[in-house]
Design a protein around this motif. Sequence first.
Motif, mmCIF file in Angstrom:
data_model
loop_
_atom_site.group_PDB
_atom_site.id
_atom_site.type_symbol
_atom_site.label_atom_id
_atom_site.label_comp_id
_atom_site.label_asym_id
_atom_site.label_seq_id
_atom_site.Cartn_x
_atom_site.Cartn_y
_atom_site.Cartn_z
ATOM 1 N N ASP A 1 -12.179 -21.042 24.051
ATOM 2 C CA ASP A 1 -12.598 -22.232 23.320
ATOM 3 C C ASP A 1 -12.337 -22.045 21.823
ATOM 4 O OD1 ASP A 1 -13.654 -24.710 22.735
ATOM 5 O OD2 ASP A 1 -15.737 -24.018 22.761
ATOM 6 N N GLN A 2 -11.049 -21.995 21.479
ATOM 7 C CA GLN A 2 -10.630 -21.777 20.097
ATOM 8 C C GLN A 2 -9.179 -22.224 19.943
ATOM 9 O OE1 GLN A 2 -10.230 -17.573 18.972
ATOM 10 N NE2 GLN A 2 -10.300 -17.033 21.144
ATOM 11 N N PRO A 3 -8.710 -22.378 18.693
ATOM 12 C CA PRO A 3 -7.315 -22.810 18.478
ATOM 13 C C PRO A 3 -6.311 -21.779 18.969
ATOM 14 C CG PRO A 3 -8.631 -22.981 16.443
ATOM 15 C CD PRO A 3 -9.464 -22.239 17.445
ATOM 16 N N LYS A 4 -5.067 -22.253 19.148
ATOM 17 C CA LYS A 4 -3.972 -21.360 19.520
ATOM 18 C C LYS A 4 -3.703 -20.365 18.392
ATOM 19 C CE LYS A 4 -1.575 -24.267 22.776
ATOM 20 N NZ LYS A 4 -0.326 -24.211 23.514
ATOM 21 N N PHE A 5 -3.129 -19.236 18.790
ATOM 22 C CA PHE A 5 -2.791 -18.176 17.841
ATOM 23 C C PHE A 5 -1.316 -18.238 17.461
ATOM 24 C CE2 PHE A 5 -6.666 -16.381 19.404
ATOM 25 C CZ PHE A 5 -7.123 -15.554 18.390
ATOM 26 N N LEU A 6 -1.015 -17.714 16.285
ATOM 27 C CA LEU A 6 0.333 -17.286 15.958
ATOM 28 C C LEU A 6 0.307 -15.768 16.026
ATOM 29 C CD1 LEU A 6 1.578 -19.498 12.971
ATOM 30 C CD2 LEU A 6 1.963 -19.790 15.429
ATOM 31 N N ASN A 7 1.279 -15.180 16.742
ATOM 32 C CA ASN A 7 1.359 -13.740 16.925
ATOM 33 C C ASN A 7 2.750 -13.236 16.572
ATOM 34 O OD1 ASN A 7 -0.658 -14.619 19.388
ATOM 35 N ND2 ASN A 7 -1.245 -12.731 18.389
ATOM 36 N N MET A 8 2.799 -11.989 16.122
ATOM 37 C CA MET A 8 4.059 -11.327 15.833
ATOM 38 C C MET A 8 3.839 -9.827 15.867
ATOM 39 S SD MET A 8 4.342 -11.931 11.680
ATOM 40 C CE MET A 8 5.999 -11.282 11.625
ATOM 41 N N ALA A 9 4.904 -9.070 15.678
ATOM 42 C CA ALA A 9 4.822 -7.610 15.604
ATOM 43 C C ALA A 9 5.647 -7.130 14.421
ATOM 44 C CB ALA A 9 5.329 -6.978 16.901
ATOM 45 N N ALA A 10 5.354 -5.919 13.982
ATOM 46 C CA ALA A 10 6.116 -5.315 12.889
ATOM 47 C C ALA A 10 6.292 -3.823 13.152
ATOM 48 C CB ALA A 10 5.401 -5.524 11.553
ATOM 49 N N ALA A 11 7.430 -3.306 12.697
ATOM 50 C CA ALA A 11 7.697 -1.874 12.723
ATOM 51 C C ALA A 11 7.472 -1.351 11.311
ATOM 52 C CB ALA A 11 9.137 -1.602 13.161
ATOM 53 N N LEU A 12 6.661 -0.313 11.201
ATOM 54 C CA LEU A 12 6.341 0.298 9.918
ATOM 55 C C LEU A 12 6.869 1.719 9.883
ATOM 56 C CD1 LEU A 12 2.482 -0.462 9.789
ATOM 57 C CD2 LEU A 12 4.337 -1.999 9.134
ATOM 58 N N THR A 13 7.100 2.213 8.695
ATOM 59 C CA THR A 13 7.262 3.637 8.473
ATOM 60 C C THR A 13 6.085 4.039 7.605
ATOM 61 O OG1 THR A 13 9.663 3.443 8.555
ATOM 62 C CG2 THR A 13 8.767 5.454 7.589
ATOM 63 N N THR A 14 5.413 5.103 7.996
ATOM 64 C CA THR A 14 4.215 5.487 7.253
ATOM 65 C C THR A 14 4.080 6.990 7.119
ATOM 66 O OG1 THR A 14 1.812 5.209 7.099
ATOM 67 C CG2 THR A 14 2.742 5.411 9.318
ATOM 68 N N GLU A 15 3.486 7.390 6.020
ATOM 69 C CA GLU A 15 3.132 8.779 5.788
ATOM 70 C C GLU A 15 1.701 9.033 6.239
ATOM 71 O OE1 GLU A 15 3.656 9.057 1.587
ATOM 72 O OE2 GLU A 15 5.825 8.788 1.724
ATOM 73 N N ARG A 16 1.005 7.987 6.612
ATOM 74 C CA ARG A 16 -0.420 8.090 6.940
ATOM 75 C C ARG A 16 -0.646 8.572 8.368
ATOM 76 N NH1 ARG A 16 -3.642 5.375 3.169
ATOM 77 N NH2 ARG A 16 -2.400 4.334 1.591
ATOM 78 N N GLN A 17 -1.783 9.197 8.557
ATOM 79 C CA GLN A 17 -2.237 9.577 9.888
ATOM 80 C C GLN A 17 -2.761 8.323 10.595
ATOM 81 O OE1 GLN A 17 -1.825 12.643 11.298
ATOM 82 N NE2 GLN A 17 -0.629 12.958 9.434
ATOM 83 N N PRO A 18 -2.812 8.311 11.923
ATOM 84 C CA PRO A 18 -3.200 7.103 12.651
ATOM 85 C C PRO A 18 -4.521 6.477 12.207
ATOM 86 C CG PRO A 18 -2.304 8.710 14.181
ATOM 87 C CD PRO A 18 -2.407 9.386 12.850
ATOM 88 N N LEU A 19 -5.584 7.257 12.068
ATOM 89 C CA LEU A 19 -6.876 6.674 11.674
ATOM 90 C C LEU A 19 -6.844 6.124 10.254
ATOM 91 C CD1 LEU A 19 -9.401 9.130 13.347
ATOM 92 C CD2 LEU A 19 -9.073 6.703 13.873
ATOM 93 N N ARG B 1 0.833 -1.205 0.000
ATOM 94 C CA ARG B 1 0.000 0.000 0.000
ATOM 95 C C ARG B 1 0.869 1.258 0.000
ATOM 96 N NH1 ARG B 1 -3.742 -3.657 1.204
ATOM 97 N NH2 ARG B 1 -5.931 -3.057 1.257
ATOM 98 N N ASP B 2 0.380 2.264 -0.719
ATOM 99 C CA ASP B 2 1.091 3.546 -0.769
ATOM 100 C C ASP B 2 1.205 4.134 0.625
ATOM 101 O OD1 ASP B 2 1.417 3.471 -3.509
ATOM 102 O OD2 ASP B 2 -0.392 4.645 -3.921
ATOM 103 N N GLY B 3 2.379 4.653 0.934
ATOM 104 C CA GLY B 3 2.586 5.342 2.198
ATOM 105 C C GLY B 3 2.806 4.435 3.385
ATOM 106 N N ILE B 4 3.005 3.135 3.154
ATOM 107 C CA ILE B 4 3.273 2.187 4.241
ATOM 108 C C ILE B 4 4.457 1.311 3.849
ATOM 109 C CG2 ILE B 4 2.395 0.279 5.655
ATOM 110 C CD1 ILE B 4 -0.442 1.333 5.077
ATOM 111 N N THR B 5 5.470 1.272 4.707
ATOM 112 C CA THR B 5 6.627 0.413 4.488
ATOM 113 C C THR B 5 6.813 -0.467 5.723
ATOM 114 O OG1 THR B 5 7.716 2.116 3.160
ATOM 115 C CG2 THR B 5 9.119 0.358 4.036
ATOM 116 N N VAL B 6 6.840 -1.773 5.524
ATOM 117 C CA VAL B 6 7.157 -2.699 6.621
ATOM 118 C C VAL B 6 8.673 -2.777 6.701
ATOM 119 C CG1 VAL B 6 6.961 -5.055 7.498
ATOM 120 C CG2 VAL B 6 5.016 -4.006 6.290
ATOM 121 N N ASP B 7 9.231 -2.295 7.813
ATOM 122 C CA ASP B 7 10.677 -2.234 7.962
ATOM 123 C C ASP B 7 11.259 -3.461 8.658
ATOM 124 O OD1 ASP B 7 10.995 0.379 6.851
ATOM 125 O OD2 ASP B 7 10.253 1.225 8.727
ATOM 126 N N ARG B 8 10.637 -3.870 9.761
ATOM 127 C CA ARG B 8 11.147 -4.998 10.559
ATOM 128 C C ARG B 8 9.985 -5.855 11.010
ATOM 129 N NH1 ARG B 8 14.269 -0.820 13.281
ATOM 130 N NH2 ARG B 8 12.752 -0.821 14.962
#
Length: 185
Positions: A61-79, A40-47
Amino acid sequence: MTGKDDIKAPAGRRAYIALGSNLGDREAQLAEALRRLHARDGITVDRVSAVYETDPVGYVDQPKFLNMAAALTTERQPLDLLREMLEVERELGRVRNIRFGPRTIDLDLLLMDGAELATEELTLPHPRMMERAFVLVPLLEVLDEHASCRPAVESAARAALSQGKDGIARWTTITWPCASAHFEN
């Protein structure tokens, strides 16, 4: 995940997101969410962090999750960034039937440089992130070394892990092309 748009020059400000999946091919869902955000324009996944398998929280009462995090650089406003993340969830089949229930993909905006916000649609920093080892442990892997919140995140992660919260265990890693050499995983 290769192509001409994989590595983009960072511009804008830093944002941190959490990703989770417990339906279908969980690992593929995480990787595809990252790919779609990065495209997407204005969003870069850095790490990206390692991927962790975790017990469900809230509705158990559901399967286990896989979770992770990412650092982005963005030109976008939070909303605007949040709305793009919700669109990626929709594209990947996210259905919201049960609060904290099973999902193909879950994307949460945790932090954004200089942003404190409390609206019906978005609260920054994320109001429950300091309670969740499945968010804090991967976040520490991608959080900038000099981020002002780093000491608080480290302390909260240690506390959550010492209490055995979230049954967190390292699962795997997702290889991600780095925006620059100093962002290597």
